[in-house]
Motif scaffolding. Structure first.
Motif, short mmCIF file in Angstrom:
data_model
loop_
_atom_site.label_atom_id
_atom_site.label_comp_id
_atom_site.label_asym_id
_atom_site.label_seq_id
_atom_site.Cartn_x
_atom_site.Cartn_y
_atom_site.Cartn_z
N UNK A 162 0.86 -1.17 0.00
CA UNK A 162 0.00 0.00 0.00
C UNK A 162 0.90 1.23 0.00
N UNK A 163 0.84 2.01 -1.09
CA UNK A 163 1.57 3.27 -1.18
C UNK A 163 0.65 4.35 -0.60
N UNK A 164 0.94 4.78 0.62
CA UNK A 164 -0.04 5.52 1.42
C UNK A 164 0.21 7.01 1.51
N UNK A 165 1.22 7.51 0.82
CA UNK A 165 1.56 8.92 0.85
C UNK A 165 1.66 9.41 2.30
N UNK A 166 0.85 10.39 2.73
CA UNK A 166 1.00 10.94 4.07
C UNK A 166 0.47 10.02 5.16
N UNK A 167 -0.37 9.08 4.81
CA UNK A 167 -0.84 8.13 5.80
C UNK A 167 0.30 7.26 6.31
N UNK A 168 0.36 7.07 7.63
CA UNK A 168 1.34 6.19 8.29
C UNK A 168 2.77 6.72 8.18
N UNK A 169 2.92 8.01 7.89
CA UNK A 169 4.25 8.58 7.75
C UNK A 169 4.86 8.97 9.08
N UNK A 170 6.15 9.28 9.03
CA UNK A 170 6.90 9.77 10.17
C UNK A 170 7.99 10.69 9.63
N UNK A 171 8.35 11.71 10.39
CA UNK A 171 9.48 12.54 9.98
C UNK A 171 10.73 12.00 10.65
N UNK A 172 11.49 11.23 9.84
CA UNK A 172 12.62 10.47 10.38
C UNK A 172 13.64 10.30 9.26
N UNK A 173 14.65 11.16 9.23
CA UNK A 173 15.70 11.04 8.21
C UNK A 173 16.64 9.92 8.61
#
Length: 396
Positions: A162-173
């Motif tokens: 599932x390519x969810x774009x902003x869903x299930x994201x985190x800001x983590x480099x």
């Protein structure tokens, strides 16, 4: 960074922004940096899913070139047009003039407005539409208002991704790819911060969308968001958290957020926290002038109790907490208990100002007000107010 395989013939080709510390203007502090994820599928029709932020095209195209000639891309899918995902759109239109582009109608209109360019071959899609690229058929799932009107997800049944774009994201480099390659606590911390600061206002929409996706009975082995790590090990844990947060569910903990002028309101805040602790309820004290609001919002996401304090200045609450509360009222939090407190010199409007600002997200009890510095008797009342509030939290 280089192209990184996430499944056979599926690559992560986005960019890492190690140094970004402020996102969405200055609304979100990104202490661990940011990634702009883009995905490349090598099939009969080479397919690109999402692009990167403007300024990162060189890294992004270099990653694509490590796999294939970018001009050979035949299908481009735009899940979301926000500039951190669509900055590479003009470049890919130029490199692949004959490619077929897919996105929502709102995405098409928004891209034209942002960049003044449009794809020659654009298909506006809705939920249930799909495109065959060879071995794979990619299905499009409406995700409007998660968190913009143009959002959609893309699903590959062949890969179970599932390519969810902003869903299930985190800001983590990070130079890692998957959720189980980094510290679990840090990963979940960034997941919660992201939800609290990006998706919290859309919880009702998200709850409905999660229910709709569940009815599709999708087999999902990977969730590939457009920020942060690809989920493979912790999908059940993440889904459980998303379901919990999207229902505005809470746990027995309390956030005490304050701003003070001459430390009188601060002294009240500390006594209130002592009273809460005496009942065995978890509480965290946040001086809003010293703590990043990204972290405060993350803690408050599942807190049952909110307590806000401010000195009165010029007939109002102080300016930093005023800004924070204006930000918080957009969260559309529900089922919270709250009260306001503060010291004042003449008229004491700050507590009413607090209630007027965020009364839509919590049920407020009796405020606590003190003139100038607190006496011991008044501090004892603050302790008791915290104690009684903690009892209410435990009882509901």
């Amino acid at each position: 960074m280089s192209a990184r395989i996430i499944k056979e013939n599926v690559y992560s080709v986005g960019a890492i922004d190690w140094d970004e510390r402020h996102f969405h203007g200055y609304t979100y502090v990104t202490k661990r940096g940011v990634t702009y994820n883009s995905y490349l599928i090598m099939d009969e029709k080479i397919t690109l899913i999402d692009t990167v932020r403007d300024g990162f095209q060189k890294e992004w195209l270099g990653n694509i070139k490590a796999v294939t000639d970018p001009s050979k891309i035949e299908v481009v899918i735009i899940n979301h047009i926000e500039p951190d995902h669509s900055g590479g759109f003009p470049e890919i239109v130029k490199l692949c003039p004959n490619a077929q582009f897919y996105g929502t109608e709102k995405a098409r209109a928004g891209l034209l407005k942002y960049y003044g360019v449009q794809a020659k071959n654009w298909t506006s899609v809705k939920s249930g539409a799909s495109v065959n690229i060879g071995k794979r058929t990619l299905d499009f799932i409406d995700a409007a208002m998660l968190h913009w009107p143009d959002n959609m997800f893309t699903y590959s049944a062949y890969d179970k991704i599932l390519f969810s774009n902003d869903g299930f994201g985190q800001h983590y480099a990070t130079d890692k790819v998957f959720d189980d390659e980094v510290d679990y606590a840090a990963f979940m911390d960034e997941l919660q911060k992201y939800y609290a600061n990006i998706l919290w206002p859309f919880s009702q929409v998200l709850a409905a969308k999660l229910a709709a996706i569940a009815k599709l009975n999708l087999q999902i082995e990977l969730i590939a968001p457009s920020h942060g790590l690809v989920l493979r090990k912790y999908i059940p844990e993440v889904m459980e958290k998303y379901l919990f947060w999207s229902k505005n569910s809470t746990v027995n903990k309390i956030a005490v957020v304050f701003e003070t002028m001459w430390k009188s309101t601060e002294a009240m805040a500390k006594k209130i926290v002592e009273g809460i602790a005496s009942e065995g309820v978890d509480a965290v004290l946040f001086d809003v002038t010293k703590t990043d609001r990204t972290d405060i919002a993350a803690y408050m996401l599942d807190a049952k109790g909110f307590i806000f304090g401010s000195s009165t200045h010029d007939g109002e609450m102080l300016p930093v907490i005023a800004g924070f509360l204006h930000f918080l009222k957009g969260s559309k939090a529900k089922n919270r208990k709250a009260f306001a407190f503060g010291s004042y010199g003449w008229s004491g409007e700050a507590v009413q100002d607090i209630q007027d600002t965020v009364g839509n997200i919590a049920e407020f009890g009796e405020p606590v007000k003190v003139v100038f510095a607190s006496t011991q008797e008044e501090l004892d009342k603050c302790f008791q107010a915290g104690k009684e509030f903690a009892k209410k939290i435990k009882a509901t």
